[in-house]
Design a protein around this motif. Structure first.
Motif, PDB file in Angstrom:
ATOM      1  N   SER A  38      23.362  98.018  75.051  1.00  0.00           N
ATOM      2  CA  SER A  38      22.177  98.073  75.915  1.00  0.00           C
ATOM      3  C   SER A  38      22.572  98.160  77.373  1.00  0.00           C
ATOM      4  CB  SER A  38      21.331  96.801  75.790  1.00  0.00           C
ATOM      5  OG  SER A  38      21.228  96.406  74.489  1.00  0.00           O
ATOM      6  N   GLN A  39      23.757  97.636  77.693  1.00  0.00           N
ATOM      7  CA  GLN A  39      24.149  97.580  79.105  1.00  0.00           C
ATOM      8  C   GLN A  39      24.228  98.976  79.708  1.00  0.00           C
ATOM      9  OE1 GLN A  39      24.176  94.718  80.624  1.00  0.00           O
ATOM     10  NE2 GLN A  39      24.596  95.663  82.588  1.00  0.00           N
ATOM     11  N   TYR A  98      18.289  87.674  82.080  1.00  0.00           N
ATOM     12  CA  TYR A  98      19.603  88.164  81.673  1.00  0.00           C
ATOM     13  C   TYR A  98      20.300  88.792  82.884  1.00  0.00           C
ATOM     14  CZ  TYR A  98      22.829  90.829  78.656  1.00  0.00           C
ATOM     15  OH  TYR A  98      23.928  91.360  78.038  1.00  0.00           O
ATOM     16  N   TYR A 116      14.468  85.713  76.972  1.00  0.00           N
ATOM     17  CA  TYR A 116      15.826  85.292  77.304  1.00  0.00           C
ATOM     18  C   TYR A 116      15.763  84.505  78.605  1.00  0.00           C
ATOM     19  CZ  TYR A 116      20.805  85.482  78.238  1.00  0.00           C
ATOM     20  OH  TYR A 116      22.108  85.133  78.477  1.00  0.00           O
ATOM     21  N   ASP A 148      13.443  94.843  76.324  1.00  0.00           N
ATOM     22  CA  ASP A 148      14.784  94.586  75.784  1.00  0.00           C
ATOM     23  C   ASP A 148      14.633  93.723  74.534  1.00  0.00           C
ATOM     24  OD1 ASP A 148      17.392  93.983  75.251  1.00  0.00           O
ATOM     25  OD2 ASP A 148      17.906  93.237  77.244  1.00  0.00           O
ATOM     26  N   THR A 177      20.115  96.855  70.286  1.00  0.00           N
ATOM     27  CA  THR A 177      21.575  96.842  70.256  1.00  0.00           C
ATOM     28  C   THR A 177      22.096  96.451  68.877  1.00  0.00           C
ATOM     29  OG1 THR A 177      23.510  95.803  71.265  1.00  0.00           O
ATOM     30  CG2 THR A 177      21.582  94.428  71.082  1.00  0.00           C
ATOM     31  N   SER A 203      24.879  94.776  68.928  1.00  0.00           N
ATOM     32  CA  SER A 203      25.797  93.701  69.324  1.00  0.00           C
ATOM     33  C   SER A 203      25.523  92.405  68.575  1.00  0.00           C
ATOM     34  CB  SER A 203      25.696  93.439  70.829  1.00  0.00           C
ATOM     35  OG  SER A 203      26.267  94.507  71.535  1.00  0.00           O
ATOM     36  N   LYS A 204      24.284  92.185  68.184  1.00  0.00           N
ATOM     37  CA  LYS A 204      23.947  90.940  67.477  1.00  0.00           C
ATOM     38  C   LYS A 204      23.993  91.138  65.970  1.00  0.00           C
ATOM     39  CE  LYS A 204      22.753  89.514  71.569  1.00  0.00           C
ATOM     40  NZ  LYS A 204      23.484  88.565  72.342  1.00  0.00           N
ATOM     41  N   ARG A 257      29.963  98.117  70.577  1.00  0.00           N
ATOM     42  CA  ARG A 257      29.383  98.865  71.714  1.00  0.00           C
ATOM     43  C   ARG A 257      28.442  99.969  71.246  1.00  0.00           C
ATOM     44  NH1 ARG A 257      28.421  95.723  74.024  1.00  0.00           N
ATOM     45  NH2 ARG A 257      27.805  96.890  75.849  1.00  0.00           N
TER      46      ARG A 257
END
Ligand SMILES: Cc1ncc(COP(=O)(O)O)c(C=O)c1O
Length: 510
Positions: free
Chosen positions: A212-213, A237, A291, A319, A349, A351-352, A359
């Motif tokens: 997401s970054q 965040y 968040y 997000d 994402t 990532s989780k 990535r």
């Protein structure tokens, strides 16, 4: 011209020349050792431009070696441009020395000297913030209660390996080339289908990103500038704010309560920023699991925020970083699923659901924005790792992705329940003041009976990582210094129990 005084050079102490070379156990050819020593002497300024070198015969004598070996070293240095040969005169250090990329040239009394990069004094003039990342990972904590950390050990590596192995046994040659910046089509298809079924999200263009970054960065670069602002929840965040700030934008903190962002506070800030000539162009939200507090933004507030955004022509970044982990009931569908004006930019994402190192993230966008995003992405990195995208597409298609999600959700649900039990115990001891059981997410937001900042510091001294309120606030002066965030997903319950025990022994009983 005076000949170089060899005794000034360290090359005469080359006793180990041509012997076993260090850990690698490889021999270094003698002529290479000599040329290296001469090169070092030139770089350090011991041998200066135009200075004459001793003859090959002299040097061979002193180094107790063969003249041909020294000649080989000289020839190597001539080829590299460090020395020159003059007929009937001998060898000289070159006037214009080759610049080695890892070194800087510094002028000492008018003579070019090579400096090691470590000691370079070049004065870099940075135009962007280069502070360290807010996401600091140190794997050696005794207990890591970082909020959004998945349990990577749960990931089915063997199963996933079979998909990566398929990818490489039947490589898609065209896709491994440049092009298709938006993403690998089979993965886009899988994500599209998954979003339709699991999140009621349809009619969106999918762009695969490096997490997401990267999406946040691209959006910041193409939608923001120094004359604009972004509205964010008061706590949030930091990596997202950093992306907004990297485009010069101003980050405006909007008051939140135990239901999330307060719409009336948002509208007030929008009006104020218009007056200040820094209008809000984006609203950054984490509606499902705010968040860091994990509260879910109720439908009525979602509608109110959407109406305000439409009225002022402001886009929303939604997000949805850990949508999958919801325990109480079906999670609310994303705001992007009810977006008649196409102003919600949906981010998610892997990532989780996998691990941050994969990535892989994605945006689900309105058509009107996706071309600009894809065009900008080519400037950054052309595309996302194709073999990884391909393996994930296969993993999803086979149904193993959702099978793993069900397993991880069950485990995280048990860990949440266990942490709730534990916190109730510490509440009876007066160490925990209050907490709400989160409907989903990977962390709990806990009010304690003493300074949260001090507790986090003491915990760190004891090898325990916890995050605290101040870190999440846009405006640090608003801190009540009472809340900590305790991640439960990344740890076995035995460790949760032990870790909490260590944390709460640091707080005196009330
Ligand atoms: C709010 C939020 N958004 C996004 C992410 C994921 O970022 P990425 O996909 O770049 O790993 C995280 C990870 O911690 C997060 O907490």
């Amino acid at each position: 011209m005076k000949a170089l005084n060899l005794s000034a050079l360290s090359i005469l102490s080359l006793e180990n020349m041509g012997k076993e070379g260090g850990k690698s156990g490889k021999r270094t050819a003698k002529y290479l050792s000599i040329s290296q020593a001469l090169r070092d002497a030139i770089k350090s300024g011991k041998a200066k431009p135009l200075e004459q070198l001793p003859s090959a015969r002299q040097l061979a004598l002193q180094l107790n070696t063969n003249r041909h070996t020294v000649m080989a070293a000289f020839n190597e240095l001539i080829a590299q441009g460090w020395i020159v040969s003059q007929e009937r005169k001998g060898y000289f250090v070159a006037e214009d020395l080759p610049v080695n990329s890892s070194q800087q040239v510094k002028s000492v009394a008018g003579i070019g000297v090579f400096q090691d990069s470590k000691s370079s004094s070049f004065n870099w003039q940075f135009t962007k913030s280069v502070e360290p990342s807010a996401v600091q990972v140190k794997p050696n904590y005794r207990f890591n209660f970082a909020g959004g950390m998945p349990d990577i050990a749960l990931f089915p590596f063997n199963e996933f390996k079979s998909y990566t192995s398929e990818v490489f046994s039947r490589p898609n040659i065209n896709e491994l080339n440049y092009g298709n910046t938006a993403g690998y089509l089979p993965l886009i298809e899988q994500i599209t289908e998954y979003l339709r079924r699991a999140r009621s999200l349809i009619n969106r263009e999918i762009v695969i990103t490096n997490g997401s970054q990267e999406a946040l960065y691209i959006l910041s670069q193409i939608l923001l500038c120094s004359e604009t602002s972004v509205a964010t929840e008061a706590m949030g965040y930091e990596p997202a704010w950093k992306a907004f700030k990297s485009a010069g934008a101003n980050v405006v903190s909007i008051k939140q309560d135990n239901k999330g962002m307060i719409p009336s506070a948002l509208e007030e800030a929008i009006k104020l920023q218009i007056k200040r000539n820094k209008p809000i162009k984006l609203i950054y939200l984490t509606p499902l699991h705010q968040y860091p507090t994990t509260v879910t933004l109720p439908v009525s507030r979602r509608h109110a925020i959407y109406r305000i955004a439409s009225a002022y022509n402001i886009a929303i970044i939604e997000d949805d970083y850990d949508h999958e982990y919801h325990y109480k009931c079906q999670p609310l569908a994303p705001m992007a699923s009810d977006d008649p004006n196409g102003l919600v930019i949906y981010l998610s994402t892997f990532s989780k659901v996998m691990f941050p190192g994969a990535r892989i993230g994605f945006m689900a966008l309105d058509k009107t924005l996706s071309d600009a995003v894809v065009n900008y992405k080519t400037i950054i990195n052309h595309k996302v790792n194709v073999p990884m995208q391909d393996a994930i597409a296969r993993w999803m298609k086979a149904g193993d992705f959702e099978r793993y999600l069900r397993k991880a959700t069950k485990v995280y649900n048990q860990r949440r329940d266990f942490m709730v039990q534990q916190l109730m115990h510490y509440q009876t001891l007066g160490k925990v003041t209050s907490f709400t059981v989160p409907d989903g997410g990977m962390a709990m937001w806990v009010e304690i009976s003493q300074s949260a900042e001090q507790l986090a510091k003491k915990a760190l001294d004891n090898g325990i990582f916890i995050q605290q309120e101040t870190q999440f606030l846009v405006d640090k002066t608003q801190s009540q210094d009472r809340f900590i965030r305790l991640g439960f997903a990344g740890m076995h319950i035995e460790n949760i129990e032990l870790g909490l025990k260590c944390i709460f022994t640091l707080i005196k009983e009330q």
